[in-house]
Motif scaffolding. Structure first.
Motif, PDB file in Angstrom:
ATOM      1  N   MET A   3       0.349   4.168 -20.281  1.00  0.00           N
ATOM      2  CA  MET A   3       0.524   4.828 -18.747  1.00  0.00           C
ATOM      3  C   MET A   3      -0.423   4.125 -17.885  1.00  0.00           C
ATOM      4  O   MET A   3      -1.766   4.127 -18.351  1.00  0.00           O
ATOM      5  CB  MET A   3       0.469   6.165 -19.313  1.00  0.00           C
ATOM      6  N   ALA A   4      -0.255   4.138 -16.705  1.00  0.00           N
ATOM      7  CA  ALA A   4      -1.057   3.703 -15.745  1.00  0.00           C
ATOM      8  C   ALA A   4      -2.152   4.847 -15.471  1.00  0.00           C
ATOM      9  O   ALA A   4      -1.941   5.969 -15.544  1.00  0.00           O
ATOM     10  CB  ALA A   4      -0.642   3.308 -14.213  1.00  0.00           C
ATOM     11  N   HIS A   5      -3.408   4.170 -15.374  1.00  0.00           N
ATOM     12  CA  HIS A   5      -4.478   5.316 -15.319  1.00  0.00           C
ATOM     13  C   HIS A   5      -4.517   5.515 -13.486  1.00  0.00           C
ATOM     14  O   HIS A   5      -4.035   4.830 -12.643  1.00  0.00           O
ATOM     15  CB  HIS A   5      -5.970   4.391 -15.472  1.00  0.00           C
ATOM     16  N   TYR A   6      -5.342   6.680 -12.973  1.00  0.00           N
ATOM     17  CA  TYR A   6      -5.472   6.853 -11.790  1.00  0.00           C
ATOM     18  C   TYR A   6      -5.812   5.666 -10.913  1.00  0.00           C
ATOM     19  O   TYR A   6      -5.600   5.587  -9.627  1.00  0.00           O
ATOM     20  CB  TYR A   6      -6.393   8.126 -11.534  1.00  0.00           C
ATOM     21  N   LYS A   7      -6.799   4.920 -11.566  1.00  0.00           N
ATOM     22  CA  LYS A   7      -7.571   3.971 -10.913  1.00  0.00           C
ATOM     23  C   LYS A   7      -6.549   2.643 -10.424  1.00  0.00           C
ATOM     24  O   LYS A   7      -6.834   1.673  -9.626  1.00  0.00           O
ATOM     25  CB  LYS A   7      -8.705   3.523 -11.503  1.00  0.00           C
ATOM     26  N   ASP A   8      -5.660   2.728 -10.961  1.00  0.00           N
ATOM     27  CA  ASP A   8      -4.373   1.837 -10.755  1.00  0.00           C
ATOM     28  C   ASP A   8      -3.648   1.925  -9.335  1.00  0.00           C
ATOM     29  O   ASP A   8      -2.705   0.920  -9.191  1.00  0.00           O
ATOM     30  CB  ASP A   8      -3.427   1.565 -12.001  1.00  0.00           C
ATOM     31  N   GLU A   9      -3.775   2.977  -8.904  1.00  0.00           N
ATOM     32  CA  GLU A   9      -2.725   3.595  -7.773  1.00  0.00           C
ATOM     33  C   GLU A   9      -3.009   2.458  -6.387  1.00  0.00           C
ATOM     34  O   GLU A   9      -4.042   2.134  -6.218  1.00  0.00           O
ATOM     35  CB  GLU A   9      -3.164   4.811  -7.273  1.00  0.00           C
ATOM     36  N   ARG A  10      -1.865   2.031  -6.052  1.00  0.00           N
ATOM     37  CA  ARG A  10      -1.903   1.167  -4.931  1.00  0.00           C
ATOM     38  C   ARG A  10      -1.320   1.482  -3.836  1.00  0.00           C
ATOM     39  O   ARG A  10      -0.441   2.298  -3.671  1.00  0.00           O
ATOM     40  CB  ARG A  10      -1.610  -0.369  -5.357  1.00  0.00           C
ATOM     41  N   THR A  11      -1.756   1.075  -2.463  1.00  0.00           N
ATOM     42  CA  THR A  11      -1.093   1.517  -1.320  1.00  0.00           C
ATOM     43  C   THR A  11      -1.289   0.282  -0.107  1.00  0.00           C
ATOM     44  O   THR A  11      -2.235  -0.522  -0.141  1.00  0.00           O
ATOM     45  CB  THR A  11      -2.027   2.796  -0.619  1.00  0.00           C
ATOM     46  N   LEU A  12      -0.408   0.509   0.633  1.00  0.00           N
ATOM     47  CA  LEU A  12      -0.299  -0.700   1.822  1.00  0.00           C
ATOM     48  C   LEU A  12      -0.920  -0.167   3.028  1.00  0.00           C
ATOM     49  O   LEU A  12      -0.546   1.014   3.439  1.00  0.00           O
ATOM     50  CB  LEU A  12       1.125  -0.980   1.996  1.00  0.00           C
ATOM     51  N   LYS A  40       7.370   0.632  -2.160  1.00  0.00           N
ATOM     52  CA  LYS A  40       8.464  -0.347  -1.673  1.00  0.00           C
ATOM     53  C   LYS A  40       7.817  -1.087  -0.472  1.00  0.00           C
ATOM     54  O   LYS A  40       8.142  -2.222  -0.362  1.00  0.00           O
ATOM     55  CB  LYS A  40       9.546   0.562  -1.006  1.00  0.00           C
ATOM     56  N   GLU A  41       6.801  -0.651  -0.053  1.00  0.00           N
ATOM     57  CA  GLU A  41       5.962  -1.357   1.205  1.00  0.00           C
ATOM     58  C   GLU A  41       5.321  -2.757   0.722  1.00  0.00           C
ATOM     59  O   GLU A  41       5.452  -3.628   1.178  1.00  0.00           O
ATOM     60  CB  GLU A  41       5.168  -0.430   1.905  1.00  0.00           C
ATOM     61  N   ILE A  42       4.895  -2.347  -0.481  1.00  0.00           N
ATOM     62  CA  ILE A  42       3.835  -3.482  -1.056  1.00  0.00           C
ATOM     63  C   ILE A  42       5.009  -4.481  -1.365  1.00  0.00           C
ATOM     64  O   ILE A  42       4.610  -5.820  -1.138  1.00  0.00           O
ATOM     65  CB  ILE A  42       3.043  -2.897  -2.390  1.00  0.00           C
ATOM     66  N   LYS A  43       5.950  -4.332  -2.066  1.00  0.00           N
ATOM     67  CA  LYS A  43       6.830  -5.330  -2.456  1.00  0.00           C
ATOM     68  C   LYS A  43       7.301  -6.112  -1.125  1.00  0.00           C
ATOM     69  O   LYS A  43       7.736  -7.163  -1.267  1.00  0.00           O
ATOM     70  CB  LYS A  43       8.039  -4.685  -3.150  1.00  0.00           C
ATOM     71  N   HIS A  44       7.534  -5.084   0.048  1.00  0.00           N
ATOM     72  CA  HIS A  44       8.111  -5.809   1.168  1.00  0.00           C
ATOM     73  C   HIS A  44       7.010  -6.692   1.815  1.00  0.00           C
ATOM     74  O   HIS A  44       7.698  -7.765   2.531  1.00  0.00           O
ATOM     75  CB  HIS A  44       8.497  -4.581   2.238  1.00  0.00           C
ATOM     76  N   TRP A  45       5.874  -6.454   1.481  1.00  0.00           N
ATOM     77  CA  TRP A  45       4.881  -7.465   2.359  1.00  0.00           C
ATOM     78  C   TRP A  45       4.271  -8.643   1.367  1.00  0.00           C
ATOM     79  O   TRP A  45       3.657  -9.348   2.126  1.00  0.00           O
ATOM     80  CB  TRP A  45       3.709  -6.464   3.004  1.00  0.00           C
ATOM     81  N   PHE A  46       4.143  -8.432   0.434  1.00  0.00           N
ATOM     82  CA  PHE A  46       3.530  -9.388  -0.745  1.00  0.00           C
ATOM     83  C   PHE A  46       4.562  -9.606  -1.956  1.00  0.00           C
ATOM     84  O   PHE A  46       4.916  -8.671  -2.634  1.00  0.00           O
ATOM     85  CB  PHE A  46       2.107  -8.373  -1.243  1.00  0.00           C
ATOM     86  N   SER A  47       4.247 -10.826  -2.296  1.00  0.00           N
ATOM     87  CA  SER A  47       4.699 -11.261  -3.345  1.00  0.00           C
ATOM     88  C   SER A  47       3.882 -11.032  -4.530  1.00  0.00           C
ATOM     89  O   SER A  47       2.660 -10.738  -4.449  1.00  0.00           O
ATOM     90  CB  SER A  47       5.057 -12.831  -3.398  1.00  0.00           C
ATOM     91  N   LYS A  48       4.089 -11.001  -5.855  1.00  0.00           N
ATOM     92  CA  LYS A  48       3.499 -10.834  -6.868  1.00  0.00           C
ATOM     93  C   LYS A  48       2.210 -11.508  -6.965  1.00  0.00           C
ATOM     94  O   LYS A  48       0.880 -11.153  -7.351  1.00  0.00           O
ATOM     95  CB  LYS A  48       4.157 -11.002  -8.352  1.00  0.00           C
ATOM     96  N   THR A  53      12.229   1.219   7.757  1.00  0.00           N
ATOM     97  CA  THR A  53      13.795   1.965   7.328  1.00  0.00           C
ATOM     98  C   THR A  53      13.819   1.732   6.007  1.00  0.00           C
ATOM     99  O   THR A  53      14.800   2.036   5.316  1.00  0.00           O
ATOM    100  CB  THR A  53      14.984   1.429   8.092  1.00  0.00           C
ATOM    101  N   ILE A  54      12.635   1.374   5.151  1.00  0.00           N
ATOM    102  CA  ILE A  54      12.859   1.070   3.655  1.00  0.00           C
ATOM    103  C   ILE A  54      13.173   2.291   3.063  1.00  0.00           C
ATOM    104  O   ILE A  54      13.906   2.338   1.972  1.00  0.00           O
ATOM    105  CB  ILE A  54      11.463   0.635   3.269  1.00  0.00           C
ATOM    106  N   ASP A  55      12.670   3.394   3.568  1.00  0.00           N
ATOM    107  CA  ASP A  55      13.054   4.928   3.149  1.00  0.00           C
ATOM    108  C   ASP A  55      14.430   5.262   3.936  1.00  0.00           C
ATOM    109  O   ASP A  55      14.345   5.427   5.002  1.00  0.00           O
ATOM    110  CB  ASP A  55      12.114   6.027   3.247  1.00  0.00           C
ATOM    111  N   PRO A  56      15.549   5.460   3.222  1.00  0.00           N
ATOM    112  CA  PRO A  56      16.723   5.745   4.084  1.00  0.00           C
ATOM    113  C   PRO A  56      16.755   6.899   4.693  1.00  0.00           C
ATOM    114  O   PRO A  56      17.745   7.186   5.594  1.00  0.00           O
ATOM    115  CB  PRO A  56      17.528   5.587   2.772  1.00  0.00           C
ATOM    116  N   SER A  59       3.586   7.873   0.669  1.00  0.00           N
ATOM    117  CA  SER A  59       3.659   8.421  -0.429  1.00  0.00           C
ATOM    118  C   SER A  59       3.811   7.363  -1.496  1.00  0.00           C
ATOM    119  O   SER A  59       3.900   6.102  -1.090  1.00  0.00           O
ATOM    120  CB  SER A  59       5.282   9.103  -0.351  1.00  0.00           C
ATOM    121  N   LYS A  60       3.865   7.773  -2.900  1.00  0.00           N
ATOM    122  CA  LYS A  60       3.983   6.883  -4.049  1.00  0.00           C
ATOM    123  C   LYS A  60       5.075   5.844  -3.805  1.00  0.00           C
ATOM    124  O   LYS A  60       4.983   4.625  -3.931  1.00  0.00           O
ATOM    125  CB  LYS A  60       4.050   7.431  -5.202  1.00  0.00           C
ATOM    126  N   ASP A  61       6.386   6.484  -3.685  1.00  0.00           N
ATOM    127  CA  ASP A  61       7.545   5.771  -3.493  1.00  0.00           C
ATOM    128  C   ASP A  61       7.533   4.811  -2.395  1.00  0.00           C
ATOM    129  O   ASP A  61       7.988   3.592  -2.404  1.00  0.00           O
ATOM    130  CB  ASP A  61       8.613   6.610  -3.170  1.00  0.00           C
TER     131      ASP A  61
END
Ligand code: GDP
Ligand code: MG
Length: 201
Positions: free
Chosen positions: A1-10, A169-177, A55-58, A163-165
């Motif tokens: 399971m991911a640790h708290y420290k792994d949370e990412r935001t755009l 989605k936003e990180i995927k929209h702006w950055f490649s892996k 509009t990533i969140d419908p 939000s997490k969701d």
């Protein structure tokens, strides 16, 4: 399971943030909190990219429309339309113009509670109402009333995932892996390690 420290935001420093020479100041706020920068780039976004971003969140069109209509009514003003989707369409047109007007800095910040903490230090959406001590509260003076009467988007320097969701989605929209770097920041030891061994010589 991911640790708290792994949370990412755009986070996006919007065109006005760059033009106001606030890039360093804004980055400093997130950096000093203890967050880790894991991705960063300067881009001039296309209109399509911005439309997709918002509009990533419908549900965003409906929620933003309803929230905006309520905002007008709470102030005793008449909303431009009673239809939330019409209201959002106008907001979105403004955002597409604003966000494509020049370069922006897109970033991914990582750390415990990154999403909530970045929102906290970024401040509320409307600079007139953002708390003192926040980025939007301290460095810009716009309001919905002024921006609406001038027929443009509110200039609030920064975008931050809500939000997490949204963040995912936003990180995927702006950055490649490949553009996101997994690395260890030495200060994470003092922020997160259970045992602070090795401090004393
Ligand atoms: P954020 O997450 O704090 O950026 O705010 P939202 O996701 O709720 O809104 C995104 C953008 O829509 C904002 O940055 C504003 O440009 C615009 N917006 C949101 N609410 C309103 C409103 O009540 N009136 C106006 N004029 N624009 C709004
Ligand atoms: Mg938002």
């Amino acid at each position: 399971m991911a640790h708290y420290k792994d949370e990412r935001t755009l986070v996006i420093i919007k065109p006005d943030g760059l033009q106001r020479s606030l890039v360093g100041e804004i980055i400093k706020r997130y950096e000093q909190l203890g967050l880790k920068l894991v991705g960063v780039k300067m881009v001039v976004p296309t209109e399509e990219h911005i439309e997709k971003h918002y509009t990533i969140d419908p549900e965003w069109r409906r929620i933003t429309g309803e929230k905006t209509i309520k905002g007008y009514k709470d102030k005793g003003l008449t909303p431009p339309s009673e239809d939330p989707f019409e209201v959002t369409a106008k907001i979105l047109r403004g955002l597409m113009k604003y966000m494509t007007s020049g370069p922006v800095i897109a970033m991914v910040w990582q750390g415990a509670h990154a999403i909530e903490l970045v929102r906290k230090i970024t401040g509320g959406t409307e600079p007139l109402k953002s708390d003192v001590g926040t980025i939007r509260g301290d460095y810009v003076l716009d309001s919905y009333q002024m921006s609406d009467s001038d027929g443009r988007s509110v200039r609030n320097l920064v975008h931050a995932s809500g939000s997490k969701d949204e963040a995912e989605k936003e990180i995927k929209h702006w950055f490649s892996k490949e553009e996101l770097i997994n690395y260890r920041l030495i200060q994470e030891q003092i922020l997160y390690d259970v045992n602070l061994d090795g401090l004393l010589e």
